[in-house]
Motif scaffolding. Structure first.
Motif: not given
Length: 195
Positions: A6-17
Motif C-alpha cells: 500500500r502506498p504511504l499516505p500523503s501526510w506521512v510523505l509530507n511529514l517526512l519531507g
C-alpha cells in the motif's frame, strides 16, 4: 493479495519531507555557527597578538626613554659637579655661594666634601649629612624628596667628592607613566577591552 503494498499516505510523505528539510536547515545552521565561532577565535587571537605587540613596543620605547633621560640627567649633573669642582679649586666656596650657585644653575642643592669639612648649599638640603660612600657617577633617586642625586668623585686635591641634587618631580613622573601597571590600566579603560 500477496505482494501488493500500500502506498504511504500523503501526510506521512509530507511529514517526512518537512523532517528532512528541518534536519538540513539545522545542519547548515550548526555548521555556520561553528564557522562563526572559529572565525571569532581567529579574530580574538589576532587582536590579542596585536595588543601584545603594542604593549611590548610601548615597554621597549619606555625603557629607551628612561635610559635616555637618565643618561642626559647624569651628564647634566656631572657637568655641574665638574664646574663646581673647578670653582672650588680656585677659591673654596662657602654655604651662601653654593646656595646662590644652586639657585642659578637649577640645582636643588650642592655639597662639597673634603677630609676637613662638608660645605653644603643650601644648608639642610640633604636630610642626612652627605657622604662619599655612594657609587660615584651613578644617578640615583630619592623618591621621598623627589630628588635626583649624583656623587662625583673629586679629581682636585682637597675634594673627596661633590654631591649634587636636582628636582626630579617631572623625571620620576615620566619614569612611572609608561610603567606596565599604568599602561595596562590605561588600556583597560579603552572601549572594547574588558581586562
Amino acid at each position: 493479495m500477496t505482494g501488493a503494498t500500500r502506498p504511504l499516505p500523503s501526510w506521512v510523505l509530507n511529514l517526512l519531507g518537512f523532517g528532512i528539510l528541518i534536519a538540513l536547515v539545522l545542519v547548515v545552521f550548526f555548521w555556520q555557527l561553528l564557522d562563526v565561532d572559529r572565525e571569532l577565535q581567529r579574530n580574538t587571537q589576532a587582536r590579542s597578538a596585536t595588543m601584545a605587540a603594542i604593549i611590548e613596543e610601548n615597554l621597549t620605547n619606555a625603557e629607551l626613554a628612561t635610559t635616555t633621560i637618565d643618561a642626559l640627567t647624569t651628564t647634566f649633573l656631572r657637568d655641574k659637579a665638574r664646574f663646581i669642582e673647578y670653582l672650588h679649586s680656585i677659591d673654596p666656596m662657602q654655604t651662601d655661594e653654593l646656595t646662590a650657585l644652586a639657585r642659578e644653575t637649577g640645582l636643588r642643592g650642592i655639597s662639597v666634601l673634603s677630609a676637613s669639612a662638608v660645605v653644603s648649599g643650601p644648608e639642610q638640603w640633604f636630610e642626612q649629612p652627605p657622604t662619599c660612600q655612594q657609587p660615584t657617577d651613578r644617578l640615583r633617586f630619592d623618591t621621598s624628596r623627589q630628588t635626583a642625586l649624583l656623587t662625583y668623585a673629586g679629581t682636585t686635591a682637597g675634594i673627596d667628592c661633590i654631591v649634587v641634587g636636582l628636582d626630579a618631580t617631572a623625571i620620576l613622573e615620566l619614569r612611572n607613566k609608561p610603567a606596565l601597571p599604568v599602561l595596562l590600566a590605561n588600556l583597560s579603560r579603552l572601549p572594547g577591552i574588558h581586562y
